[in-house]
Scaffold this motif. Structure first.
Motif, PDB file in Angstrom:
ATOM      1  N   ARG A 212       0.847  -1.192   0.000  1.00 31.37           N
ATOM      2  CA  ARG A 212       0.000   0.000   0.000  1.00 31.37           C
ATOM      3  C   ARG A 212       0.884   1.243   0.000  1.00 31.37           C
ATOM      4  O   ARG A 212       1.927   1.284   0.659  1.00 31.37           O
ATOM      5  CB  ARG A 212      -0.890   0.008   1.242  1.00 31.37           C
ATOM      6  N   LEU A 213       0.474   2.235  -0.764  1.00 25.72           N
ATOM      7  CA  LEU A 213       1.134   3.539  -0.776  1.00 25.72           C
ATOM      8  C   LEU A 213       0.090   4.585  -0.418  1.00 25.72           C
ATOM      9  O   LEU A 213      -0.860   4.802  -1.169  1.00 25.72           O
ATOM     10  CB  LEU A 213       1.739   3.842  -2.152  1.00 25.72           C
ATOM     11  N   VAL A 214       0.265   5.207   0.748  1.00 22.35           N
ATOM     12  CA  VAL A 214      -0.651   6.249   1.210  1.00 22.35           C
ATOM     13  C   VAL A 214       0.091   7.576   1.188  1.00 22.35           C
ATOM     14  O   VAL A 214       1.106   7.740   1.863  1.00 22.35           O
ATOM     15  CB  VAL A 214      -1.177   5.943   2.626  1.00 22.35           C
ATOM     16  N   GLN A 215      -0.413   8.515   0.392  1.00 25.63           N
ATOM     17  CA  GLN A 215       0.247   9.803   0.200  1.00 25.63           C
ATOM     18  C   GLN A 215      -0.576  10.908   0.852  1.00 25.63           C
ATOM     19  O   GLN A 215      -1.781  11.001   0.639  1.00 25.63           O
ATOM     20  CB  GLN A 215       0.426  10.083  -1.289  1.00 25.63           C
ATOM     21  N   VAL A 216       0.120  11.762   1.611  1.00 22.73           N
ATOM     22  CA  VAL A 216      -0.561  12.790   2.397  1.00 22.73           C
ATOM     23  C   VAL A 216       0.050  14.161   2.110  1.00 22.73           C
ATOM     24  O   VAL A 216       1.275  14.313   2.138  1.00 22.73           O
ATOM     25  CB  VAL A 216      -0.457  12.484   3.909  1.00 22.73           C
ATOM     26  N   GLY A 217      -0.806  15.137   1.860  1.00 20.82           N
ATOM     27  CA  GLY A 217      -0.356  16.514   1.687  1.00 20.82           C
ATOM     28  C   GLY A 217      -0.034  16.907   0.272  1.00 20.82           C
ATOM     29  O   GLY A 217       0.441  18.023   0.027  1.00 20.82           O
ATOM     30  N   VAL A 218      -0.281  16.015  -0.688  1.00 23.63           N
ATOM     31  CA  VAL A 218       0.065  16.288  -2.084  1.00 23.63           C
ATOM     32  C   VAL A 218      -0.774  17.452  -2.613  1.00 23.63           C
ATOM     33  O   VAL A 218      -1.988  17.504  -2.408  1.00 23.63           O
ATOM     34  CB  VAL A 218      -0.163  15.027  -2.949  1.00 23.63           C
ATOM     35  N   ARG A 219      -0.113  18.380  -3.274  1.00 23.83           N
ATOM     36  CA  ARG A 219      -0.814  19.539  -3.827  1.00 23.83           C
ATOM     37  C   ARG A 219      -0.222  19.999  -5.151  1.00 23.83           C
ATOM     38  O   ARG A 219      -0.512  21.100  -5.620  1.00 23.83           O
ATOM     39  CB  ARG A 219      -0.809  20.683  -2.817  1.00 23.83           C
ATOM     40  N   ASP A 220       0.623  19.178  -5.745  1.00 32.36           N
ATOM     41  CA  ASP A 220       1.207  19.488  -7.040  1.00 32.36           C
ATOM     42  C   ASP A 220       1.435  18.167  -7.765  1.00 32.36           C
ATOM     43  O   ASP A 220       2.334  17.403  -7.401  1.00 32.36           O
ATOM     44  CB  ASP A 220       2.542  20.219  -6.839  1.00 32.36           C
ATOM     45  N   LEU A 221       0.619  17.876  -8.785  1.00 27.21           N
ATOM     46  CA  LEU A 221       0.772  16.624  -9.521  1.00 27.21           C
ATOM     47  C   LEU A 221       0.219  16.803 -10.924  1.00 27.21           C
ATOM     48  O   LEU A 221      -0.613  17.675 -11.180  1.00 27.21           O
ATOM     49  CB  LEU A 221       0.087  15.459  -8.809  1.00 27.21           C
ATOM     50  N   CYS A 222       0.706  15.962 -11.840  1.00 31.62           N
ATOM     51  CA  CYS A 222       0.244  16.024 -13.223  1.00 31.62           C
ATOM     52  C   CYS A 222      -0.894  15.023 -13.425  1.00 31.62           C
ATOM     53  O   CYS A 222      -1.160  14.168 -12.573  1.00 31.62           O
ATOM     54  CB  CYS A 222       1.396  15.755 -14.191  1.00 31.62           C
ATOM     55  N   ALA A 223      -1.542  15.117 -14.583  1.00 31.70           N
ATOM     56  CA  ALA A 223      -2.678  14.240 -14.877  1.00 31.70           C
ATOM     57  C   ALA A 223      -2.260  12.775 -14.881  1.00 31.70           C
ATOM     58  O   ALA A 223      -3.015  11.895 -14.432  1.00 31.70           O
ATOM     59  CB  ALA A 223      -3.299  14.626 -16.223  1.00 31.70           C
ATOM     60  N   GLN A 224      -1.078  12.492 -15.395  1.00 30.19           N
ATOM     61  CA  GLN A 224      -0.584  11.118 -15.436  1.00 30.19           C
ATOM     62  C   GLN A 224      -0.466  10.540 -14.028  1.00 30.19           C
ATOM     63  O   GLN A 224      -0.851   9.380 -13.786  1.00 30.19           O
ATOM     64  CB  GLN A 224       0.780  11.092 -16.134  1.00 30.19           C
ATOM     65  N   GLU A 225       0.034  11.343 -13.096  1.00 32.62           N
ATOM     66  CA  GLU A 225       0.157  10.886 -11.716  1.00 32.62           C
ATOM     67  C   GLU A 225      -1.218  10.696 -11.075  1.00 32.62           C
ATOM     68  O   GLU A 225      -1.447   9.726 -10.333  1.00 32.62           O
ATOM     69  CB  GLU A 225       0.980  11.898 -10.914  1.00 32.62           C
ATOM     70  N   TRP A 226      -2.122  11.621 -11.331  1.00 30.81           N
ATOM     71  CA  TRP A 226      -3.477  11.496 -10.792  1.00 30.81           C
ATOM     72  C   TRP A 226      -4.139  10.206 -11.279  1.00 30.81           C
ATOM     73  O   TRP A 226      -4.729   9.468 -10.485  1.00 30.81           O
ATOM     74  CB  TRP A 226      -4.316  12.703 -11.189  1.00 30.81           C
TER      75      TRP A 226
END
Length: 355
Positions: A212-226
């Motif tokens: 599992r990968l839980v990511q917290v606080g992300v506020r800058d990402l590209c469409a591919q990452e989303w």
């Protein structure tokens, strides 16, 4: 006769620490339970440099950290030390960083065709250098893990902990990763670099042991990452905007922390990119972004993780960059984060106890 070195028996945790020692503590790697591996590497940084100087700056600032922890008994007695900075790795970082920087500038200039032949080999040269760095980190981490040590990594940029996570994947059949970050870091490659700081989470997911990968606080990402974060069943993204909207609507941080932790298995690796915090706490980090967690929000989340009974099997703190003007604020914040998460990791493994 006691086997405890005189320096430890006579150490006063309320007084001056030892200069040049992590947190001023009287421990060397051989008598420490937790080792910090410094990795002064930032070859693929794409905006501001300086994180390669982070480990040395945190080491220097760490002697100002008070050792008392109000909720952990005798925290300083754990035995924490930092392995020596590798001068060869530092020199290689400086050389390859110059090459990568020239290549990135060429890309930003539109990749002029008259220089194509000159720059075409650069991505593989940089990828090879980063592979060797990761192999070195893997070997160093595995050596310490085999001795029963708890290992934390101090970057450098966020590309640096892959070798440590690979070593943990050899030791453990499965674990989750809790990533605190302003960025998703889920790009398959960035600017032609497979081991970019912007690709570390993507590279984590290549390991089948990462459940599992839980990511917290992300506020800058590209469409591919989303799209990847939404399509891979192992991923759970708690963006900064979604967390803040719920906080403003009245959901308290305790409830949100429980939701964040719910998807994590019993064993967890913690990856902290300091840019996951508000920029006031890390003004010189490589890629600062408005928003983020404050210091106590982060500490509360990690404490809740440990209180839940989960075990922290390793951790990293990356992207801490000292100010070019000699300012120590970033390193002071980084040193305090490092001390706290080291002690919380030790509590999770029964090496320290709650008061």
């Amino acid at each position: 006769m006691s086997k405890i070195p005189t320096s430890i028996r006579n150490f006063d945790p309320n007084g001056l620490g030892y200069s040049g020692q992590l947190f001023g503590l009287p421990f060397e790697p051989e008598n420490s339970q937790l080792l910090i591996l410094p990795v002064p590497w930032e070859v693929t940084v794409s905006y501001r440099s300086g994180t390669a100087r982070g480990p040395a700056a945190i080491l220097e600032a760490s002697v100002q950290v008070d050792l008392f922890q109000e909720d952990i008994s005798h925290a300083w007695k754990l035995g924490i030390s930092m392995l020596p900075l590798n001068s060869k790795l530092q020199a290689e970082n400086n050389n390859f960083r110059l090459l990568a920087d020239k290549y990135i500038r060429w890309l930003q200039d539109g990749a002029p065709e008259d220089q194509q032949e000159h720059f075409a080999p650069v991505p593989e040269i940089i990828n090879d250098a980063c592979r060797k760095m990761n192999d070195w980190v893997y070997a160093q981490a595995q050596q310490q893990l085999e001795q029963g040590k708890l290992v934390g990594l101090l970057g450098g940029d966020h590309s640096t902990p892959l070798g440590l996570v690979r070593a943990l994947a050899k030791k453990y059949d499965g674990f989750g990763i809790l990533q605190i970050d302003a960025h998703a870091d889920l790009r398959p490659a960035y600017e032609g670099f497979d081991y970019s700081h912007a690709s570390i989470a993507y590279n984590f997911l290549k390991l089948p042991q990462v459940q599992r990968l839980v990511q917290v606080g992300v506020r800058d990402l590209c469409a591919q990452e989303w799209n990847l974060s939404q399509s891979d069943a192992r991923c759970r993204l708690f963006s900064d905007s979604s967390l803040k909207e719920r906080l403003y609507a009245g959901t308290n941080w305790e409830v949100l922390c429980e939701e964040i932790l719910a998807d994590l298995p019993a064993q967890v690796y913690l990856s902290i990119d300091i840019d996951g915090l508000i920029p006031q706490l890390c003004p010189h980090t490589g890629t600062p972004v408005p928003g983020g967690l404050d210091y106590q929000q982060l500490m509360y989340l990690i404490k809740r993780l440990v209180r839940s009974g989960r075990k922290l099997i390793g951790f990293d703190l990356v992207e801490v960059a000292p100010g070019s003007d000699g300012g120590e604020w970033d390193a002071n914040v980084g040193a305090r984060i490092l001390y706290r998460i080291a002690n919380l990791a030790a509590v999770s493994q029964g090496k320290l106890a709650w008061r």
